[in-house]
Motif scaffolding. Sequence first.
Motif, mmCIF file in Angstrom:
data_model
loop_
_atom_site.group_PDB
_atom_site.id
_atom_site.type_symbol
_atom_site.label_atom_id
_atom_site.label_comp_id
_atom_site.label_asym_id
_atom_site.label_seq_id
_atom_site.Cartn_x
_atom_site.Cartn_y
_atom_site.Cartn_z
ATOM 1 N N ALA A 14 52.579 99.755 -36.922
ATOM 2 C CA ALA A 14 53.236 101.061 -36.861
ATOM 3 C C ALA A 14 54.515 100.968 -36.042
ATOM 4 N N LEU A 15 55.466 101.804 -36.413
ATOM 5 C CA LEU A 15 56.704 101.983 -35.667
ATOM 6 C C LEU A 15 56.765 103.437 -35.225
ATOM 7 N N LEU A 16 57.198 103.673 -33.995
ATOM 8 C CA LEU A 16 57.371 105.026 -33.482
ATOM 9 C C LEU A 16 58.840 105.247 -33.166
ATOM 10 N N LYS A 17 59.369 106.375 -33.599
ATOM 11 C CA LYS A 17 60.731 106.754 -33.232
ATOM 12 C C LYS A 17 60.620 107.732 -32.068
ATOM 13 N N LEU A 18 61.025 107.269 -30.881
ATOM 14 C CA LEU A 18 60.920 108.073 -29.682
ATOM 15 C C LEU A 18 62.271 108.658 -29.306
ATOM 16 N N VAL A 19 62.282 109.927 -28.976
ATOM 17 C CA VAL A 19 63.459 110.586 -28.419
ATOM 18 C C VAL A 19 63.136 110.796 -26.941
ATOM 19 N N LEU A 20 63.771 110.006 -26.084
ATOM 20 C CA LEU A 20 63.446 110.002 -24.666
ATOM 21 C C LEU A 20 64.569 110.626 -23.852
ATOM 22 N N ASP A 30 69.507 112.627 -24.230
ATOM 23 C CA ASP A 30 68.459 112.078 -25.088
ATOM 24 C C ASP A 30 68.913 110.754 -25.667
ATOM 25 N N SER A 31 67.987 109.799 -25.711
ATOM 26 C CA SER A 31 68.270 108.541 -26.387
ATOM 27 C C SER A 31 67.156 108.293 -27.395
ATOM 28 N N VAL A 32 67.521 107.726 -28.532
ATOM 29 C CA VAL A 32 66.556 107.453 -29.601
ATOM 30 C C VAL A 32 66.249 105.964 -29.592
ATOM 31 N N SER A 33 64.968 105.650 -29.700
ATOM 32 C CA SER A 33 64.545 104.257 -29.678
ATOM 33 C C SER A 33 63.368 104.067 -30.628
ATOM 34 N N TRP A 34 63.438 103.031 -31.457
ATOM 35 C CA TRP A 34 62.303 102.655 -32.299
ATOM 36 C C TRP A 34 61.491 101.614 -31.545
ATOM 37 N N VAL A 35 60.186 101.784 -31.495
ATOM 38 C CA VAL A 35 59.301 100.823 -30.836
ATOM 39 C C VAL A 35 58.200 100.410 -31.814
ATOM 40 N N TRP A 36 57.729 99.191 -31.656
ATOM 41 C CA TRP A 36 56.690 98.634 -32.517
ATOM 42 C C TRP A 36 55.363 98.671 -31.772
ATOM 43 N N VAL A 95 56.446 98.139 -18.352
ATOM 44 C CA VAL A 95 55.842 97.213 -17.403
ATOM 45 C C VAL A 95 56.798 96.923 -16.243
ATOM 46 N N ASP A 96 58.083 97.266 -16.399
ATOM 47 C CA ASP A 96 59.075 97.091 -15.336
ATOM 48 C C ASP A 96 59.160 98.300 -14.411
ATOM 49 N N GLY A 97 58.370 99.341 -14.667
ATOM 50 C CA GLY A 97 58.335 100.502 -13.797
ATOM 51 C C GLY A 97 59.147 101.696 -14.259
ATOM 52 N N VAL A 98 59.788 101.614 -15.412
ATOM 53 C CA VAL A 98 60.550 102.751 -15.935
ATOM 54 C C VAL A 98 59.577 103.777 -16.495
ATOM 55 N N ARG A 99 59.815 105.064 -16.182
ATOM 56 C CA ARG A 99 58.967 106.144 -16.708
ATOM 57 C C ARG A 99 59.881 107.194 -17.322
ATOM 58 N N LEU A 100 59.718 107.428 -18.618
ATOM 59 C CA LEU A 100 60.541 108.403 -19.339
ATOM 60 C C LEU A 100 59.645 109.358 -20.108
ATOM 61 N N ALA A 105 59.422 111.443 -32.609
ATOM 62 C CA ALA A 105 60.052 112.149 -33.720
ATOM 63 C C ALA A 105 59.509 111.713 -35.073
ATOM 64 N N GLU A 106 59.157 110.435 -35.207
ATOM 65 C CA GLU A 106 58.655 109.917 -36.481
ATOM 66 C C GLU A 106 57.667 108.786 -36.237
ATOM 67 N N VAL A 107 56.772 108.613 -37.199
ATOM 68 C CA VAL A 107 55.821 107.505 -37.190
ATOM 69 C C VAL A 107 55.861 106.861 -38.568
ATOM 70 N N VAL A 108 56.041 105.554 -38.591
ATOM 71 C CA VAL A 108 55.999 104.796 -39.844
ATOM 72 C C VAL A 108 54.830 103.826 -39.728
ATOM 73 N N THR A 109 53.903 103.911 -40.680
ATOM 74 C CA THR A 109 52.771 102.977 -40.677
ATOM 75 C C THR A 109 52.820 102.115 -41.928
ATOM 76 N N ILE A 110 52.386 100.878 -41.764
ATOM 77 C CA ILE A 110 52.320 99.938 -42.881
ATOM 78 C C ILE A 110 50.918 99.352 -42.878
ATOM 79 N N VAL A 111 50.210 99.550 -43.970
ATOM 80 C CA VAL A 111 48.851 99.033 -44.108
ATOM 81 C C VAL A 111 48.822 98.123 -45.320
ATOM 82 N N PRO A 112 48.293 96.888 -45.175
ATOM 83 C CA PRO A 112 48.276 95.983 -46.330
ATOM 84 C C PRO A 112 47.371 96.497 -47.449
ATOM 85 N N LYS A 113 47.803 96.225 -48.646
ATOM 86 C CA LYS A 113 47.001 96.562 -49.810
ATOM 87 C C LYS A 113 46.013 95.421 -50.021
#
Length: 119
Positions: A14-20, A30-36, A95-100, A105-113
């Motif tokens: 899954a990928l998450l689009k975060l607006v932090l 606000d900053s937009v970041s995609w995370v896996w 893990v570096d101590g940043v807290r936001l 905003a969005e979730v993309v999931t990929i599931v194998p067939k």
Amino acid sequence: MNCLGTVLEHGGCALLKLVLHRRQYGQLEDSVSWVWVVGVETQALPETVDGSKPRSSHAIRAALVVSHAWSAPWGSGFGARVSWDALGQCILCSVDGVRLQGRCAEVVTIVPKHSQHAT
């Protein structure tokens, strides 16, 4: 958030689009970041009042994520932990101590067939 655990259990990702919200030069931006999502953190659920087991014995507490913008997660395998509060706001703790705080905003999931002929 429990769907993230199901996706990973079935070999997907899954990928998450975060607006932090970031404070820069005294102003909130606000900053937009995609995370896996590379894993989930679970918590065992207690039995129900009548003694029966809940449908799932574990609840997802947080998504464990990595991003191309962060340094490599050497020891833990993830760069940050994303959890959600009661109002639906997400909280990213690196893990570096940043807290936001922000929102997902969005979730993309990929599931194998899965093929019937797969071995």
